[in-house]
Design an enzyme around this catalytic site. Structure first.
Site, PDB file in Angstrom:
ATOM      1  CE  LYS A  38      -0.300  -0.486   5.004  1.00 57.42           C
ATOM      2  NZ  LYS A  38      -0.994  -1.207   6.082  1.00 57.42           N
ATOM      3  CE1 TYR A 268      11.594  31.909   4.896  1.00 53.39           C
ATOM      4  CE2 TYR A 268      11.663  29.539   4.626  1.00 53.39           C
ATOM      5  CZ  TYR A 268      11.492  30.789   4.092  1.00 53.39           C
ATOM      6  OH  TYR A 268      11.216  30.928   2.756  1.00 53.39           O
TER       7      TYR A 268
HETATM    8  C1  LIG Z   1      -0.104  -2.023   6.760  1.00 53.14           C
HETATM    9  C2  LIG Z   1      -0.603  -3.343   7.233  1.00 53.14           C
HETATM   10  C3  LIG Z   1       0.272  -4.436   7.374  1.00 53.14           C
HETATM   11  C4  LIG Z   1       1.775  -4.325   7.209  1.00 53.14           C
HETATM   12  O1  LIG Z   1       2.310  -3.757   8.383  1.00 53.14           O
HETATM   13  P1  LIG Z   1       3.879  -3.630   8.670  1.00 53.14           P
HETATM   14  O2  LIG Z   1       3.927  -3.182  10.073  1.00 53.14           O
HETATM   15  O3  LIG Z   1       4.420  -2.628   7.720  1.00 53.14           O
HETATM   16  O4  LIG Z   1       4.469  -4.983   8.473  1.00 53.14           O
HETATM   17  C5  LIG Z   1      -0.270  -5.661   7.696  1.00 53.14           C
HETATM   18  N1  LIG Z   1      -1.606  -5.804   7.908  1.00 53.14           N
HETATM   19  C6  LIG Z   1      -2.471  -4.773   7.806  1.00 53.14           C
HETATM   20  C7  LIG Z   1      -3.907  -4.989   8.068  1.00 53.14           C
HETATM   21  C8  LIG Z   1      -1.996  -3.509   7.484  1.00 53.14           C
HETATM   22  O5  LIG Z   1      -2.857  -2.476   7.411  1.00 53.14           O
END
Ligand SMILES: *Cc1c(COP(=O)(O)O)cnc(C)c1O
Length: 380
Positions: A38, A268
């Site tokens: 994702k 800044y």
């Molecule tokens: C994002 C996600 C993962 C992966 O998590 P990591 O901590 O990056 O390994 C696994 N399961 C779900 C439901 C997620 O939303």
């Protein structure tokens, strides 16, 4: 490659390949691997990473939305894809058309998909999410059995998976084990009832490291695939120890070098004022590239293999570094935000600490302005 960009990320595909092989080795051949890609594969570039993972033995992909699923389909057909979030009403038809497995938490969602199955004359694969303590999605553990029976009773649906998600697995062993207990109880009830669901899963990267007892039939690593170990309060288990390698390096250049006298303020807000004469380098990246302003006056970068402190506020396109101890620094030199240079290394975990955030957010903040450059693409 270094001369062409002001700010860029290098992604070493061979590191990803080896990380996946290492994870596979840890869990054995019986456990399937859903690589979580994702948010543009955690900022690494979804299409390139999906292609690499397809060649390297991922079984399933986990995504957050249908656009991500379609990008994966554009790279290669045939891999199952699970939509980890809830499916919006207007997305349901698209998920069915594109064969993206939805995550179901309610009887209503199940019924809606059953209608679509009928309309499209399709058997729709779905997975059920169980809320054992994350409080985000899923059916309450006590009500899960009813939902499972209902989904199994609908002729258009095939229940391929049942899963839950840890809320504090890097930090809180008691809470995590309570979540595991709730989920295990349900898994036990399924066995008693003679109900078999192919893919039962719980472990993300932190779960793999800290709760290896809840592997079940599938794991869902994200961060670990990219070579980063999630840090937290819990000491690292001895079995699954740090054998992954970060795939992503993030770099920019020295754009300008100058000497300043004592008493001069930089950037800044004038949050830094020199106490003595010093040499300062201006870098060619800032928060517009995703290097969060929260790292102002705290973060460090590598130039010529040395760690050097950031001075003053990070601005949109530029930031300043103290090079007083390294007079040979020149315009055009490479500066490293994340990664190695000579014998020095800065990890994304360190950068996250300086920015007051977590490695996941550092990666997903790297903006569109930063080209991702790939190497190690051929299997070696
Ligand atoms: C994002 C996600 C993962 C992966 O998590 P990591 O901590 O990056 O390994 C696994 N399961 C779900 C439901 C997620 O939303």
């Amino acid at each position: 490659m270094k001369a062409m960009y002001r700010c860029w990320a290098e992604v070493d595909l061979s590191a990803l390949r080896e990380n996946l092989a290492w994870i596979r080795n840890q869990v054995g051949p019986q456990v399937k691997i859903m690589t979580v890609v994702k948010a543009d594969a955690y900022g690494h570039g979804l299409k390139q990473i999906a292609a690499l993972l397809m060649q390297s033995g991922t079984d399933i992909f986990g995504v957050a939305n249908l656009t991500e699923a379609r990008s994966i389909r554009a790279v290669g057909k045939g891999w199952p894809i699970l939509l980890l979030g809830a499916c919006l009403p207007e997305e349901m038809e698209g998920a069915v058309r594109d064969d993206v497995m939805p995550t179901i938490s309610t009887l209503e969602e199940a019924d809606q998909f059953a209608v679509l199955a009928d309309q499209h004359n399709k058997l729709i694969q779905v997975q059920i999410k169980v809320d054992t303590g994350m409080g985000r999605l899923g059916v309450e553990a006590e009500l899960a059995m009813d939902l499972i029976r209902h989904v199994r009773s609908l002729p258009g649906l095939e229940l391929t998976g049942l899963y839950t998600h840890y809320a504090a697995v890097e930090d809180d062993p008691d809470y995590s084990q309570e979540q595991a207990r709730r989920f295990n109880k349900l898994v036990g009830q399924l066995q008693m009832a003679g109900i078999s669901i192919p893919l039962i899963h719980a472990n993300n990267s932190g779960g793999l490291l800290h709760e290896p007892g809840t592997l079940y039939k599938l794991i869902r690593p994200g961060l670990l695939v990219y070579g980063v170990v999630p840090s937290g309060q819990r000491p690292m288990g001895s079995k699954l120890k740090y054998q992954v390698r970060p795939a992503l390096s993030w770099k920019c250049r020295v754009g300008f070098v100058k000497e300043i006298p004592a008493g001069k303020s930089l950037s800044y807000g004038r949050t830094f004022v020199s106490a003595a004469p010093m040499r300062v380098a201006t870098l060619t990246a800032g928060y517009g590239d995703g290097y969060l302003r929260a790292g102002s006056n705290r973060a460090q970068v590598l130039i010529r293999g040395r760690r050097l402190p950031v001075l003053g506020r990070i601005t949109m396109d530029q930031m300043l570094v103290d090079i007083t101890t390294l007079p040979e620094v020149n315009t055009g030199d490479e500066a490293v935000f994340i990664g190695r240079q000579d014998n020095a290394e800065i990890t994304v975990n360190e950068v996250a600490d300086w920015m007051g955030t977590i490695p996941w957010e550092v990666f997903t903040n790297i903006t569109y302005r930063v080209p991702r450059i790939y190497r190690g693409g051929q299997a070696s």
